[in-house]
Design a protein around this motif. Structure first.
Motif, PDB file in Angstrom:
ATOM      1  N   UNK A  35     -35.133  89.616  79.725  1.00 28.59           N
ATOM      2  CA  UNK A  35     -36.201  89.801  78.739  1.00 28.59           C
ATOM      3  C   UNK A  35     -36.322  91.238  78.278  1.00 28.59           C
ATOM      4  N   UNK A  36     -35.764  92.175  79.071  1.00 28.37           N
ATOM      5  CA  UNK A  36     -35.717  93.578  78.663  1.00 28.37           C
ATOM      6  C   UNK A  36     -34.346  93.897  78.074  1.00 28.37           C
ATOM      7  N   UNK A  44     -23.523  90.974  84.597  1.00 28.39           N
ATOM      8  CA  UNK A  44     -23.474  89.512  84.471  1.00 28.39           C
ATOM      9  C   UNK A  44     -23.171  88.852  85.808  1.00 28.39           C
ATOM     10  N   UNK A  45     -22.269  89.452  86.581  1.00 29.53           N
ATOM     11  CA  UNK A  45     -21.954  88.913  87.907  1.00 29.53           C
ATOM     12  C   UNK A  45     -23.183  88.951  88.818  1.00 29.53           C
ATOM     13  N   UNK A  46     -24.084  89.898  88.549  1.00 33.06           N
ATOM     14  CA  UNK A  46     -25.310  90.017  89.346  1.00 33.06           C
ATOM     15  C   UNK A  46     -26.425  89.120  88.819  1.00 33.06           C
ATOM     16  N   UNK A  82     -29.116  92.224  76.538  1.00 35.35           N
ATOM     17  CA  UNK A  82     -28.821  92.689  75.176  1.00 35.35           C
ATOM     18  C   UNK A  82     -28.815  94.220  75.220  1.00 35.35           C
ATOM     19  N   UNK A  83     -27.737  94.824  74.729  1.00 33.81           N
ATOM     20  CA  UNK A  83     -27.599  96.280  74.810  1.00 33.81           C
ATOM     21  C   UNK A  83     -28.274  96.949  73.618  1.00 33.81           C
ATOM     22  N   UNK A  84     -29.134  97.895  73.926  1.00 35.06           N
ATOM     23  CA  UNK A  84     -29.799  98.709  72.910  1.00 35.06           C
ATOM     24  C   UNK A  84     -29.142 100.089  72.938  1.00 35.06           C
ATOM     25  N   UNK A 110     -33.030 101.000  81.935  1.00 32.66           N
ATOM     26  CA  UNK A 110     -31.894 101.907  81.811  1.00 32.66           C
ATOM     27  C   UNK A 110     -31.416 102.280  83.214  1.00 32.66           C
ATOM     28  N   UNK A 111     -30.387 103.103  83.274  1.00 30.23           N
ATOM     29  CA  UNK A 111     -29.844 103.567  84.552  1.00 30.23           C
ATOM     30  C   UNK A 111     -29.912 105.087  84.607  1.00 30.23           C
TER      31      UNK A 111
END
Length: 292
Positions: A186-187, A209-211, A216-218, A237-238
């Protein structure tokens, strides 16, 4: 007219097939790229790119001139690199680091380099840009994100640096007993554009995806854009430096999915003579990685 600069616009649009993607690759906004390409076409008297509803397509003239444009850009970069090396024959180390590493890690590397070099000049850019600069000789070495396409450059071992997930302060995951990446559905995922380093970008998305998370990438090209998107409650974010964000009330750093979210770095350089200092930088990365 700065012909080489405008040729870079042409090559970026031609290779990306889209003005927005080309602008992100050049770390610019779209209007100057579009305007610069028009000036180039007017200067040359030929239409190079056909604007379409889907993006940008090469004309016959553009297709024929594209290889020559690439050669001119490469030659200009090599010329500048060689001229600079002749100009300042000294112990100044010209190095770069991918912007993803953050200010704390960059400062640590600069401090370590200062012990083995009498001077240094540092550049922060995307992995693709840094590799181009090292290949051209305008940088001696660079710390880039892995995996990446290094061409003929010498590449050191991959070093893993842990990252935490930055989320809006009000998100439920901040109070979860065992936070999981899938809880971020959702984020948007606010991250550097794919054009900054396609191989690493694709690998990161695959790991998410494996996790259990398919975000959706912003795209964002600066840390300010990233922080604003997260603080506004629309994205996660990271970060490799959670301590820097500790004083920002609007966001929280949460440790989860450590293998999926880790940052993988390596040192690349062109000349074997730089191997010793590359090892020094790699050793500093290992120390940072163990402490993360």
């Amino acid at each position: 007219m700065d012909l080489i600069r405008h040729l870079r616009f042409f090559v970026a649009v031609a290779e990306e097939g889209h003005f927005g993607e080309a602008a992100a690759r050049l770390e610019m906004t779209q209007p100057p790229v579009s305007q610069g390409l028009r000036r180039l076409e007017k200067h040359l008297g030929v239409l190079l790119i056909r604007r379409t509803t889907r993006g940008a397509e090469l004309t016959d003239a553009g297709r024929e001139l594209l290889p020559r444009a690439r050669l001119l850009i490469d030659d200009a970069a090599r010329f500048q690199g060689e001229a600079r090396r002749l100009r300042d024959r000294s112990e100044v180390l010209r190095w770069g680091a991918v912007s993803l590493v953050g200010a704390t890690l960059t400062a640590t590397l600069a401090q370590r380099i200062a012990r083995v070099s009498s001077g240094q000049e540092m550049a922060s850019a995307s992995t693709v840009s840094l590799i181009d600069q090292v290949s051209a000789g305008s940088l001696d070495l660079a710390v880039v994100e892995a995996p990446c396409v290094t061409g003929s450059l010498i590449a050191g071992p991959v070093v893993v640096v842990r990252r935490t997930v930055v989320v809006p302060a009000s998100h439920p995951v901040t109070t979860a007993e065992r936070p999981r990446l899938r809880q971020l559905a959702g984020l948007d995922f606010c991250h550097a554009p794919r054009s900054f380093n396609p191989p690493a970008h694709d690998q990161l998305i695959d790991r998410l995806r494996e996790a259990g998370l398919d975000p959706h990438v912003l795209p964002a090209s600066s840390s300010d854009q990233v922080l604003a998107a997260v603080a506004a409650g629309r994205a996660f974010a990271l970060t490799a430096e959670p301590g820097v964000l500790a004083s920002v009330d609007a966001v929280r750093s949460v440790s989860m999915g450590r293998d999926a979210t880790a940052l993988r770095l390596r040192v690349v350089y062109r000349e074997a003579a730089l191997g010793e200092i590359a090892e020094v930088v790699t050793a500093a990365l290992y120390k940072i990685g163990k402490a993360s």
